[in-house]
Design a protein around this motif. Structure first.
Motif, short mmCIF file in Angstrom:
data_model
loop_
_atom_site.label_atom_id
_atom_site.label_comp_id
_atom_site.label_asym_id
_atom_site.label_seq_id
_atom_site.Cartn_x
_atom_site.Cartn_y
_atom_site.Cartn_z
N VAL A 343 0.85 -1.18 0.00
CA VAL A 343 0.00 0.00 0.00
C VAL A 343 0.89 1.24 0.00
O VAL A 343 1.75 1.40 0.88
CB VAL A 343 -0.92 0.02 1.23
CG1 VAL A 343 -1.86 1.22 1.17
CG2 VAL A 343 -1.71 -1.29 1.32
N VAL A 344 0.70 2.11 -0.98
CA VAL A 344 1.47 3.34 -1.09
C VAL A 344 0.51 4.52 -0.93
O VAL A 344 -0.52 4.60 -1.61
CB VAL A 344 2.19 3.43 -2.45
CG1 VAL A 344 2.95 4.74 -2.58
CG2 VAL A 344 3.14 2.26 -2.61
N LEU A 345 0.86 5.42 -0.02
CA LEU A 345 0.07 6.62 0.22
C LEU A 345 0.71 7.78 -0.53
O LEU A 345 1.91 8.03 -0.38
CB LEU A 345 0.00 6.93 1.71
CG LEU A 345 -0.46 5.77 2.61
CD1 LEU A 345 -0.42 6.20 4.07
CD2 LEU A 345 -1.85 5.31 2.22
N VAL A 346 -0.09 8.45 -1.34
CA VAL A 346 0.41 9.57 -2.14
C VAL A 346 -0.05 10.87 -1.49
O VAL A 346 -1.25 11.16 -1.42
CB VAL A 346 -0.11 9.48 -3.59
CG1 VAL A 346 0.42 10.66 -4.40
CG2 VAL A 346 0.30 8.16 -4.23
N GLY A 347 0.91 11.63 -1.02
CA GLY A 347 0.56 12.89 -0.35
C GLY A 347 1.36 13.07 0.93
O GLY A 347 2.52 12.64 1.02
N THR A 376 6.35 14.31 4.77
CA THR A 376 6.46 14.98 3.48
C THR A 376 6.51 13.94 2.37
O THR A 376 7.04 12.84 2.55
CB THR A 376 7.73 15.85 3.41
OG1 THR A 376 8.86 15.02 3.67
CG2 THR A 376 7.67 16.96 4.44
N PRO A 377 5.97 14.23 1.19
CA PRO A 377 5.97 13.26 0.09
C PRO A 377 7.39 12.94 -0.38
O PRO A 377 8.34 13.67 -0.11
CB PRO A 377 5.17 13.97 -1.01
CG PRO A 377 4.42 15.05 -0.32
CD PRO A 377 5.26 15.46 0.83
N ALA A 378 7.50 11.84 -1.12
CA ALA A 378 8.78 11.50 -1.74
C ALA A 378 9.18 12.60 -2.71
O ALA A 378 8.36 13.13 -3.45
CB ALA A 378 8.66 10.17 -2.46
N ASP A 379 10.45 12.96 -2.68
CA ASP A 379 10.98 14.01 -3.56
C ASP A 379 12.28 13.48 -4.16
O ASP A 379 13.33 13.48 -3.52
CB ASP A 379 11.23 15.28 -2.75
CG ASP A 379 11.73 16.42 -3.61
OD1 ASP A 379 11.66 16.29 -4.86
OD2 ASP A 379 12.21 17.43 -3.06
N GLY A 408 10.09 12.74 2.76
CA GLY A 408 9.91 12.07 4.03
C GLY A 408 9.26 10.71 3.91
O GLY A 408 9.01 10.06 4.94
N GLN A 409 8.94 10.27 2.69
CA GLN A 409 8.34 8.95 2.48
C GLN A 409 9.18 8.16 1.48
O GLN A 409 9.90 8.74 0.66
CB GLN A 409 6.92 9.08 1.94
CG GLN A 409 5.95 9.80 2.86
CD GLN A 409 4.54 9.78 2.28
OE1 GLN A 409 4.09 8.77 1.76
NE2 GLN A 409 3.85 10.91 2.37
N THR A 410 9.05 6.85 1.53
CA THR A 410 9.73 5.99 0.57
C THR A 410 9.21 6.27 -0.84
O THR A 410 8.00 6.35 -1.06
CB THR A 410 9.53 4.52 0.93
OG1 THR A 410 10.12 4.27 2.20
CG2 THR A 410 10.15 3.61 -0.10
N GLY A 474 3.13 8.33 -7.69
CA GLY A 474 2.70 9.56 -7.06
C GLY A 474 3.51 10.78 -7.45
O GLY A 474 3.36 11.83 -6.83
N ARG A 475 4.34 10.66 -8.47
CA ARG A 475 5.15 11.80 -8.90
C ARG A 475 4.24 12.96 -9.30
O ARG A 475 3.32 12.80 -10.12
CB ARG A 475 6.03 11.40 -10.08
CG ARG A 475 6.73 12.61 -10.72
CD ARG A 475 7.34 12.27 -12.06
NE ARG A 475 7.67 13.50 -12.77
CZ ARG A 475 8.90 13.86 -13.11
NH1 ARG A 475 9.90 13.07 -12.82
NH2 ARG A 475 9.12 14.99 -13.75
#
Length: 867
Positions: A343-347, A376-379, A408-410, A474-475
């Motif tokens: 499960v991947v959360l986008v945001g 924070t979202p993946a960057d 801040g996320q994978t 989620g890009r």
């Protein structure tokens, strides 16, 4: 553990090497009279795992505790006969009062052996025999024997051939693939190859989660066993439900061995069968949110609203589904194949516990709530560098990417979004980060480095430029390049020379008189992009000089039907400075002359979803071997053709004939029949016909000159109707105005505009209305009797399955009346036109669809199979 596994395990434990912990009882064997020869000497020792001990003090000779004879029942009569004694057989026993005493001995020339001084108790014997002879166990718990104080136990030990030499077994599934929920029908065949009856044959099957062999339909065979008379064969069909675990791994298996008492006798014949497994669906409901008040639940004000949730298949990295949470933080997944997902959360949210990222879908469904934290979202940021600033155009370039996640996320599924076309990078280099890979995971704050090397494929203005994007789940939408770099290029060039010859004697080398003069040689490619053309001289030689370095496609055109075949790989060459590239190119006769091929369907009619059996017959007409023959089926890409469609380009049933498989080898003048199985393609229902149309050759992606054959079969499908008005559009407004209708005209529906087969006819009423019902789907053409004709494509009629097509048919006058339809359209084996009393064409759809599918007119009517 299966009997087969026991045998393998036993081989790892020194003395216990023949049949693991086999046990015997005195009642299990016939008692033979003691032989007069003294027993063989006895070797006694501590168990193998014990430490060495000092030899015992000398004792008086002790009476025999066990006296026996070991023999090979060569004539299978169940008793010891002269000449059957086994000498040199090793007998080990383990047991006694504490079940740990270990003793060993060797049988003498007369097969006799003995153990002396054994403590009373139960012992387990094992045997090591040469030439494959085996001592089998008849009892389910092993065959034990007991030693009593001051008594001699007499035993006779019968050895026989392994059960795999006495029995044969085969097992097959009824299908090559299953979509769960489903049951497999297992066809099991067991044969007794001996001259005596064998009782109690039972299966022992591996208990893998995705394996079969343990369902209730096996119970009778497991409990009672199977008895087979000498030479008898038994065929059984066992139906078993396929477990969900098979869908998780993508395959269902059956691995069993068969023997009497298979738990102890592990030397029976084994079977293996497997098939693809997919499907099986379930639902799952998640509630996502914070737990700010630490009450271990998600309250209304704690729900994560409008959160995008993505499920990823962790095995492939593929994004499976995307959902958004409702106002109560709930998100529902339904109809998902059983299996495990990430499960991947986008945001701006992440799970408080990384273990919550995994979600398992089962057929039983499920529900859960999971807690989130702010993150924070993946960057993902990328830097790229060349291994040096300047290259000559023939050199290999190495480029390195460093990808860092500053969020801040994978970051999930991170990979290149394009293929770096300017460099020719071998496929094996791409890996998971490559544009065609599964993507990589980069946790928050971490980075990954990837390196690629390849020859220069193209450059411009003296510069090699690489730029592109990095994609991940989620890009956010961005319109600038993630990486961009240039390097200077110094152009270089080389030369290509070669010989083209016609291999008339087919020996694979150029001989006198085989030179190919006036062969046209063309190359295209290089950097910068270049096209060059030349012609071979009288000796078949050609030369191209000052050719820019790079990769080129090369082709040859010869007179007299000679063809240069692509036998391996692709028709590509690499040009670079230095020694000229010298090619020796062999031309051959077309594969349509060297090979003969036919394809034949096993039925003249199928229903949708049915398995069709296609017999492919290949003959090598040449006096040399031809390797790697594959099919080039359905080159037009139609959905009603066998041999591969856009949804399933390489059907498994074609085996070695498929494009990426090894292909079929034919010796000189050899003929082979290959039976392939494929489900009737879905598009056959719409067109009411299933077709197999193939050519065959090595490397058919490049060599398209192989022999061609086709066959067809009918498939019941939907029918359609067409209705409209026949009119003369005098004012050209594409509307039937008052006075423009053409009443009382006979309208024919034809399979082709020029040479069509008459399918049906109708007569327009007073208002010009005409209609055709129960027509097969496809493209047809209207033809009108009388002083009218269609212009251009006005007579084209497209009929769709299960639908009514409404369109007006506009005609124009002709200078003179057209010949009657009976003279113009009744030739070519039409079997007579339909009666004018109705416009139904049910029953002629098959023939019409056949003609339309091949683009033929009446010339092929009545011909079914060809090659």
């Amino acid at each position: 553990m299966s009997g087969r596994s026991i045998s393998r395990a036993v081989l790892r434990f020194g003395a216990l090497t023949t049949v693991a912990v086999l046990t015997f009882s005195t009642a299990a064997f016939a008692q033979d009279d003691p032989a007069s020869t003294p027993p063989a000497p006895v070797e006694t020792s501590a168990p193998p795992s014990s430490a060495p001990v000092a030899p015992p003090p000398a004792q008086a000779e002790q009476p025999e505790s066990i006296s026996g004879v070991l023999y090979a029942d060569k004539n299978t009569n169940g008793q010891r006969d002269p000449g059957e004694e086994i000498s040199g057989g090793k007998i080990d026993i383990l047991g006694g009062a504490d079940e740990s005493a270990y003793h060993s001995t060797i049988s003498g020339d007369d097969g006799r052996f003995a153990f002396s001084g054994l403590a009373p108790g139960t012992y387990h014997p094992t045997y090591q025999l040469e030439d494959g002879w085996t001592v089998h166990h008849a009892n389910a718990g092993g065959d034990l024997f007991t030693v009593k104080a001051n008594e001699t136990t007499e035993i006779s030990v019968r050895a026989e051939r392994p059960f795999r030499e006495q029995l044969t077994a085969t097992a097959t599934f009824d299908r090559e693939s299953y979509r769960l929920p489903a049951s497999a029908t297992i066809k099991l065949t067991i044969t007794n190859t001996t001259n005596r009856k064998i009782n109690g044959i039972k299966p022992r099957c591996d208990s893998r989660p995705n394996g079969l062999g343990s369902g209730k339909n096996w119970d009778a065979l497991v409990a009672n066993g199977l008895s087979l008379e000498a030479g008898a064969k038994r065929e059984m069909s066992i139906v078993e439900e396929i477990p969900e675990e098979a869908s998780l791994g993508g395959v269902v298996t059956l691995d069993c061995s068969f023997a009497p008492n298979p738990g102890w006798n592990g030397d029976g014949p084994s079977v293996h069968a497997e098939a693809k497994a997919s499907g099986g669906a379930g639902t799952y409901t998640l509630v996502l949110g914070e737990d700010r008040n630490a009450d271990s639940r998600i309250d209304e004000q704690e729900a994560a609203r409008g959160l995008k949730v993505v499920l990823i298949d962790p095995r492939t990295g593929e994004q499976v589904v995307e959902r958004t949470t409702a106002a109560d933080g709930k998100v529902e997944f339904s109809g998902l194949p059983v299996g495990e997902y990430r499960v991947v959360l986008v945001g701006w949210w992440a799970f408080t516990d990384p273990a919550q990222e995994l979600l398992t879908i089962t057929g039983k469904g499920g529900a859960d709530h999971r807690f989130l934290k702010f993150a924070t979202p993946a960057d993902v940021r990328t830097t790229m560098k060349f291994d040096k600033p300047r290259y000559e155009s023939h050199e290999t370039v190495t480029v390195e990417f460093t990808v860092k996640n500053n969020g801040g996320q994978t970051a999930e599924g991170v990979k290149l979004d394009n293929s770096l076309y300017s460099l020719l990078i071998p496929n094996e280099q791409w890996g998971d980060f490559g544009w065609n890979g599964r993507g990589v995971r980069i946790p928050a704050g971490e980075s990954r480095t990837f390196s690629y090397s390849g020859k220069i494929r193209q450059f411009s203005g003296g510069k090699l430029t690489l730029n592109g994007f990095i994609k991940f789940v989620g890009r956010p939408d961005r319109y600038f390049h993630d990486f961009d770099g240039t390097a200077d290029i110094i152009p270089t060039s080389g030369s290509v020379t070669g010989l083209v010859y016609e291999d008339a004697n087919r020996n694979g080398r150029p001989d006198a008189g085989e030179a190919a003069p006036d062969a046209v040689v063309e190359i295209s490619g290089g950097a910068p992009l270049t096209y060059r053309k030349t012609t071979s001289d009288a000796e078949g030689r050609f030369s191209l000089t000052d050719v820019p370095s790079g990769e080129y496609w090369i082709s040859y055109t010869l007179a007299g039907g000679w063809i240069v075949h692509i036998e391996t790989g692709t028709p590509q060459i690499w040009v670079q400075p230095g020694t000229p590239l010298d090619l020796t190119t062999r031309a051959d006769r077309p594969y349509s002359e060297l090979l003969k091929a036919t394809v034949e369907l096993d039925k003249q009619g199928y229903v949708l979803g049915e398995d069709a059996r296609i017999t492919v017959t290949l003959t090598n007409n040449a006096d040399r071997e031809i390797r790697g023959i594959k099919h080039g089926c359905n080159r037009v890409g139609d959905s009603n053709h066998f041999g591969g469609t856009s949804k399933d380009p390489f059907p498994a049933g074609w085996g070695d004939l498929n494009y990426y498989e090894p292909g079929v080898t034919l010796a000189a003048h050899e003929t082979k029949k290959i039976v392939v199985t494929e489900k009737v393609p879905h598009g056959a229902r719409l067109k009411r016909i299933a077709l197999v149309a193939c050519d065959f050759a090595p490397e058919p992606g490049f060599n398209t000159d192989g022999p061609f054959s086709f066959d067809w079969a009918s498939v019941p499908g939907g029918v359609g109707s067409v209705k409209g008005r026949l009119a003369h559009d005098r004012n050209n407004n594409h509307v039937v105005d008052p006075g423009e209708a053409v009443p009382g005209a006979r309208v024919l529906l034809m399979t082709d505009k020029e040479n069509g087969y008459q399918l049906a006819d109708s007569t327009s009423d007073a208002e010009g209305n005409t209609r055709f019902d129960q027509a097969p789907p496809g493209e047809f053409w209207a033809w009108v009797d009388g002083p009218w004709q269609f212009e251009g494509d006005n007579g084209k009629v497209d009929i769709r399955a299960d639908a009514v097509t409404e369109r007006d048919l506009f005609v124009v006058p002709v200078p003179q009346a057209a010949p009657p339809p009976a003279q113009q359209h009744s030739t070519g084996g039409t079997r007579g036109a339909l009666a004018k009393t109705g416009a139904s064409v049910l029953g002629l759809g098959l023939l019409a669809a056949l003609l339309v599918a091949f683009g033929f007119g009446i010339r092929v009517a009545g011909r079914r199979r060809t090659s």
